[in-house]
Design a protein around this motif. Structure first.
Motif, PDB file in Angstrom:
ATOM      1  N   ASP A 135       0.454  -7.234 -13.267  1.00  0.00           N
ATOM      2  CA  ASP A 135       0.633  -7.064 -11.821  1.00  0.00           C
ATOM      3  C   ASP A 135       2.130  -7.036 -11.500  1.00  0.00           C
ATOM      4  O   ASP A 135       2.917  -7.769 -12.105  1.00  0.00           O
ATOM      5  CB  ASP A 135      -0.016  -8.232 -11.065  1.00  0.00           C
ATOM      6  N   GLY A 192      -2.070  -2.840 -13.358  1.00  0.00           N
ATOM      7  CA  GLY A 192      -2.251  -3.988 -12.478  1.00  0.00           C
ATOM      8  C   GLY A 192      -1.853  -3.698 -11.037  1.00  0.00           C
ATOM      9  O   GLY A 192      -1.336  -2.631 -10.719  1.00  0.00           O
ATOM     10  N   LYS A 193      -2.066  -4.685 -10.185  1.00  0.00           N
ATOM     11  CA  LYS A 193      -1.727  -4.551  -8.766  1.00  0.00           C
ATOM     12  C   LYS A 193      -0.236  -4.292  -8.596  1.00  0.00           C
ATOM     13  O   LYS A 193       0.593  -4.982  -9.195  1.00  0.00           O
ATOM     14  CB  LYS A 193      -2.120  -5.832  -8.019  1.00  0.00           C
ATOM     15  N   LYS A 246      -7.975   2.496 -15.307  1.00  0.00           N
ATOM     16  CA  LYS A 246      -8.287   1.690 -14.123  1.00  0.00           C
ATOM     17  C   LYS A 246      -6.982   1.406 -13.404  1.00  0.00           C
ATOM     18  O   LYS A 246      -6.048   0.872 -14.009  1.00  0.00           O
ATOM     19  CB  LYS A 246      -8.931   0.360 -14.531  1.00  0.00           C
ATOM     20  N   ASP A 251      -5.476  -0.627 -10.402  1.00  0.00           N
ATOM     21  CA  ASP A 251      -5.793  -1.689  -9.440  1.00  0.00           C
ATOM     22  C   ASP A 251      -5.041  -1.443  -8.126  1.00  0.00           C
ATOM     23  O   ASP A 251      -4.232  -0.523  -8.031  1.00  0.00           O
ATOM     24  CB  ASP A 251      -5.420  -3.051 -10.045  1.00  0.00           C
ATOM     25  N   GLU A 252      -5.273  -2.289  -7.132  1.00  0.00           N
ATOM     26  CA  GLU A 252      -4.738  -2.074  -5.784  1.00  0.00           C
ATOM     27  C   GLU A 252      -3.234  -1.772  -5.790  1.00  0.00           C
ATOM     28  O   GLU A 252      -2.450  -2.519  -6.358  1.00  0.00           O
ATOM     29  CB  GLU A 252      -5.031  -3.296  -4.912  1.00  0.00           C
ATOM     30  N   LYS A 275      -8.482   1.876  -7.258  1.00  0.00           N
ATOM     31  CA  LYS A 275      -8.739   0.907  -6.195  1.00  0.00           C
ATOM     32  C   LYS A 275      -7.821   1.160  -5.017  1.00  0.00           C
ATOM     33  O   LYS A 275      -6.928   2.025  -5.081  1.00  0.00           O
ATOM     34  CB  LYS A 275      -8.560  -0.508  -6.745  1.00  0.00           C
ATOM     35  N   SER A 304      -4.102   2.843  -4.415  1.00  0.00           N
ATOM     36  CA  SER A 304      -3.514   3.182  -5.718  1.00  0.00           C
ATOM     37  C   SER A 304      -3.185   4.669  -5.796  1.00  0.00           C
ATOM     38  O   SER A 304      -3.640   5.477  -4.993  1.00  0.00           O
ATOM     39  CB  SER A 304      -4.480   2.804  -6.837  1.00  0.00           C
TER      40      SER A 304
END
Lengths: 253, 440
Positions: B163, B194-195, B222, B224-225, B252, B255
Motif C-alpha cells: 500500500d 496495493g492501495k 488486482k 486495489d483502491e 477496485k 483505481s
C-alpha cells in the motif's frame, strides 16, 4: 540543368502532354503559364515521378542523367524539388521529423555524413528565419490543420532546408492572400541563386510581380505554344490567353 | 490430430509431470493443478461453432505434441539483449522454457516497496492469494486453455506492491522459449497492486530458435483502491509459434489500469483480455497494436465489464496487415444496471497493405443502464498514396516512407505509455518488422 525533349504523357489512355520541349539552365527562372487543363500540373508531377502518369514518348535529362529512369526518391536526392499545389497532410509525422529524414536520406545518397542533432537544429533555425516560418509549425504534424497559406509557406521552408538544384513550384500562389504571397515570394527570392534554377507553374501573373522570370512559356493542350521574356506574362495578364491560342491555331492551319 | 489424441497426449504428459515433482504431489499447489487438469479433461477444444472462436481455428495448434516437461536450457545475455531496457533503471525477471532463470534476472532495485518472486516460490512460502486466485478462476469460467495453464502451472511472476508504495524502477518480465523439441510453457502471473500504490510492468514473450512452440499464459491483476498500474505486453514470438493468453483484471474503487497489448509475432495468436470494474470511479485504458505478415493470425478478444457507476474505459486497437495475414478484434463492453454515468469508448482502426489480408472487427455492446455514454467504431483502410508520394518526393525511400506512415498511424495506440524507452523500442521493432519480408 534540365532538358525536356518531345515529352509525351498520358493518363488512363488520355494524352495530356503532347510533345514538350524545354531547357532550363542554372541561375534561370522559368514560368510556365496556361489556361486550366493545359497540362501544367501534369508536367510538374511527371518530373517529380508520379507513377499514375505514363510517359509515352520523349526524354528528360537532369544534369545529364535520364530523369525518367530514376525513382521519385532518387530524383529528390539528385536535387529536384516539387512544391506541391496541394501539400499533403500527414498526421503523426512532425515537420521536424520529415525534414531530418529527408535531409539525411539526401546526404546519404550523396555519400555525405548525416547531420547530428545540433547541426540539424542550427540549420533549421537559420532557414526558418530566412523564409519567416513561425516556430510552432515545426513541432506540429506535417501540414495537419495548417491554413492554405501555412501549407504553402511550409513547402517553401522545406525547399529552403533541402536546398535543391531545381525547384518546381506548382501553383504555389493559388489560394494565398497578398501578404502570404509576398512572404512566400520573398522566401523564394532568398533561396534563388546562380547555382540553382526555378520553374514556376502558375495560372496567374501576380506571383511573377514578385519573382521575376527570365522566361515565360505558354502551355496549351499539352504543348508549349509560345515562349518569351517577362513581358509576355504582362501581356497575358492584360489580354488573356485567347490571342495566343488564336495565333497558334492560325499558324497550325 | 483429433481432440481425443491431443487430450490423451496431455493426460500422459500430466502423469510424467507428476512423477517429476518428486514428493510434492500432495502439496496445496499440486492440488490446484489437479483441479485444473480435471477441468481441462472435461472441456473440449473450441471450434468455429463456438461464437467466441468463430474466426479463429485452433486446429493448427493441435497438430503438434507440445511437451510441457521440457527442461531449462542455458542462455546468455546476448540471446535476450535486444529485448532488454536500460539495466540501471529497469528490474528484470527472466524465464526460460517457463522456468525462472536467476542468472539473468535482477531484482536488487526493488527492495522494500513490494514483494516480487517467482510464483512457485510465492506459493511455497504461503502467499495464499496466488492459490486462491487460481481456484477462483477455475470455479468460474476457466476455458480449456486457462485450465491447461493451471494443470501445468510451473512458474511465473508474483508481484505484490505494498500500500502507498510508488515503485520507481519499471519491472520487465521476459519469457523466452529455447528448446530443440516442441514445447509448451504455461506462465502464470499474479500482479497485486496495493492501495494508492503504483507500478509499471512490461511483459515480453519471445522465442530463440525456429522449433515450433506454444506459449499458454495466464495473468491475474488486482488493483486495489486508488492503485495504479501500467501494464505493457509485447508478444514477439517466432513465426512458427503459438501464443494464447488470458488476462483477468479486477479493479477496485478509483483505481487505474493502463494496458497495452502489442503483438508482432506468432503464427496463431489469441489474447483474451477481461477487465472487471468492481468499484466506482475507475479509469481503464486498454490499447492494442498489432502487425501481421505472411500467414499470421492474430485474434484479440477484449471484455470491459462495467459493474459500478462513474467508471471510464478507453480502448484503441490498431493493426497493420500485410500479405495474407488475418486479424480479429472482438470488443465487448458490458454496462450493468448499476453502472450509471459510465463512459466507455472503443475504437478499432486497421490498415491493409495487401489484397489478400483480412480483418474481422466486431464491437459488441450490451448496455443495461440508462445514463451512460458509449461509443464505438471500426475502420479498415489503406495507406494514403498521396502521402507516400509526398514523402518520397522529399527523398524518403519507399520503405522509409512506408515505415514512417505506418508508425504515424500506429503510434497513438502506444504514445501514452509512460516509459519512453519502451515507446522507442516499439518504434524500432515496428520499423524492423516492416522492412523485413515475411517468411512464408
Amino acid at each position: 540543368m534540365l532538358v525536356i525533349k518531345d515529352l509525351k504523357v498520358s493518363i488512363e489512355g488520355k494524352d495530356i502532354l503532347k510533345g514538350i520541349n524545354l531547357e532550363v539552365n542554372k541561375g534561370e527562372v522559368h514560368a510556365i503559364m496556361g489556361p486550366n487543363g493545359s497540362g501544367k500540373s501534369t508536367l510538374a508531377q511527371v518530373l517529380a515521378g508520379r507513377e499514375e502518369y505514363e510517359v509515352t514518348g520523349g526524354e528528360v535529362l537532369f544534369e545529364g542523367k535520364d530523369l525518367l529512369e530514376l525513382s521519385t526518391e532518387d530524383r529528390a536526392c539528385e536535387g529536384l524539388f516539387l512544391a506541391f499545389q496541394y501539400p499533403i497532410e500527414i498526421p503523426g509525422v512532425s515537420n521536424t521529423n520529415l525534414l531530418k529524414n529527408s535531409l539525411n536520406s539526401i546526404r546519404k545518397y550523396r555519400g555525405e555524413e548525416e547531420l547530428d542533432a545540433m547541426e540539424f537544429l542550427t540549420l533549421i533555425k537559420k532557414k526558418m528565419a530566412m523564409v519567416e516560418m513561425p516556430q510552432d509549425l515545426l513541432s506540429r504534424s506535417v501540414n495537419e490543420g495548417f491554413s492554405g497559406g501555412e501549407k504553402k509557406k511550409n513547402e517553401i521552408f522545406q525547399m529552403a532546408v533541402i536546398d535543391p538544384k531545381l525547384a518546381i513550384l506548382d501553383e504555389t500562389d493559388s489560394g494565398l492572400d497578398i501578404d502570404a504571397l509576398r512572404t512566400v515570394a520573398k522566401g523564394v527570392n532568398k533561396i534563388k541563386s546562380e547555382e540553382n534554377a526555378i520553374v514556376l507553374v502558375t495560372h496567374y501573373q501576380r506571383l511573377l510581380n514578385y519573382i521575376v522570370p527570365d522566361f515565360v512559356h505558354v502551355l496549351y493542350q499539352g504543348k508549349i505554344i509560345k515562349s518569351g521574356d517577362k513581358t509576355l506574362a504582362h501581356e497575358l495578364e492584360e489580354r488573356g490567353y485567347d490571342w495566343v491560342i488564336e495565333e497558334y491555331n492560325a499558324k497550325k492551319s | 490430430m483429433d481432440d481425443k489424441t491431443v487430450k490423451q497426449w496431455f493426460g500422459d504428459s500430466f502423469i510424467r509431470f507428476e512423477k517429476s515433482l518428486n514428493g510434492e504431489s500432495t502439496s496445496p499447489l499440486h492440488l490446484v493443478r489437479k483441479k485444473g487438469f480435471e477441468k481441462f479433461s472435461m472441456l473440449e477444444f473450441p471450434t468455429h461453432r463456438n461464437e467466441e472462436w468463430k474466426y479463429t481455428s485452433v486446429k493448427p495448434l493441435l497438430n503438434y505434441r507440445f511437451d510441457p516437461n521440457s527442461g531449462i536450457v542455458d542462455i546468455s545475455k546476448e540471446d535476450i539483449e535486444k529485448y532488454l531496457y536500460d539495466e540501471s533503471i529497469y528490474s528484470t525477471l527472466v524465464f526460460v522454457n517457463g522456468k525462472y532463470y536467476e542468472k539473468l534476472s535482477d531484482l536488487s532495485k526493488l527492495e522494500g516497496k513490494l514483494e516480487i518472486m517467482p510464483l512457485v516460490k510465492a506459493i511455497k512460502s504461503g502467499k495464499d492469494e496466488a492459490i486462491n486466485f487460481a481456484l477462483e478462476i477455475l470455479d468460474k469460467d476457466a476455458d480449456i486453455f486457462s485450465s491447461l495453464n493451471t494443470a501445468f502451472m510451473m512458474d511465473g511472476t508474483y508481484i505484490k506492491v505494498n500500500d502507498d508504495a510508488v515503485v520507481d524502477s519499471p519491472i520487465q518480465i521476459i519469457y523466452v522459449t529455447s528448446a530443440d523439441k516442441e514445447t509448451v510453457t504455461n506462465p502464470r502471473n499474479v500482479f497485486i497492486v496495493g492501495k494508492h500504490a503504483s507500478v509499471k510492468l512490461i511483459e515480453t514473450y519471445a522465442g530463440l530458435n525456429e522449433t515450433p512452440y506454444f506459449t499458454n499464459t495466464f495473468t491475474i491483476v488486482k488493483v486495489d483502491e486508488y492503485g495504479s498500474i501500467e501494464h505493457t505486453k509485447v508478444q514477439d514470438e517466432t513465426r512458427n509459434s503459438f501464443h494464447i493468453s488470458t488476462l483477468e483484471v479486477n479493479q477496485k474503487r478509483g483505481s487505474h489500469y493502463a494496458g497495452y497489448n502489442v503483438n508482432f509475432g506468432g503464427s496463431l495468436v489469441r489474447n483474451n483480455l477481461n477487465i472487471h470494474l468492481n468499484g466506482k470511479e475507475t479509469e481503464t485504458t486498454l490499447n492494442g497494436l498489432a502487425l501481421s505478415k505472411g500467414t499470421q493470425h492474430i485474434d484479440n478478444h477484449t471484455l470491459i465489464n462495467h459493474l459500478e457507476p462513474h467508471c471510464n474505459s478507453h480502448q484503441l486497437y490498431k493493426s497493420i496487415l500485410d500479405d495474407s495475414s488475418r486479424i480479429v478484434f472482438n470488443g465487448k463492453i458490458f454496462v450493468k444496471q448499476d453502472a450509471q454515468k459510465t463512459n466507455a469508448f472503443q475504437e478499432n482502426k486497421n490498415i491493409i497493405l495487401s489484397d489478400s489480408a483480412l480483418v474481422n472487427a466486431k464491437p459488441q455492446l450490451e448496455i443495461f443502464a440508462d445514463d451512460v455514454k458509449c461509443t464505438h467504431g471500426a475502420t479498415v483502410g489503406q495507406l494514403d498514396k498521396d502521402a507516400l508520394f509526398y514523402l518520397k518526393s522529399r527523398g524518403f525511400s519507399h520503405k522509409e516512407a512506408l515505415a514512417t506512415l505506418i508508425y504515424a498511424f500506429a503510434s497513438d495506440a502506444v504514445h501514452s505509455i509512460q516509459l519512453p524507452l519502451v515507446r522507442d523500442k516499439l518504434e524500432v521493432i515496428l520499423s524492423e518488422k516492416l522492412l523485413t519480408p515475411a517468411l512464408s
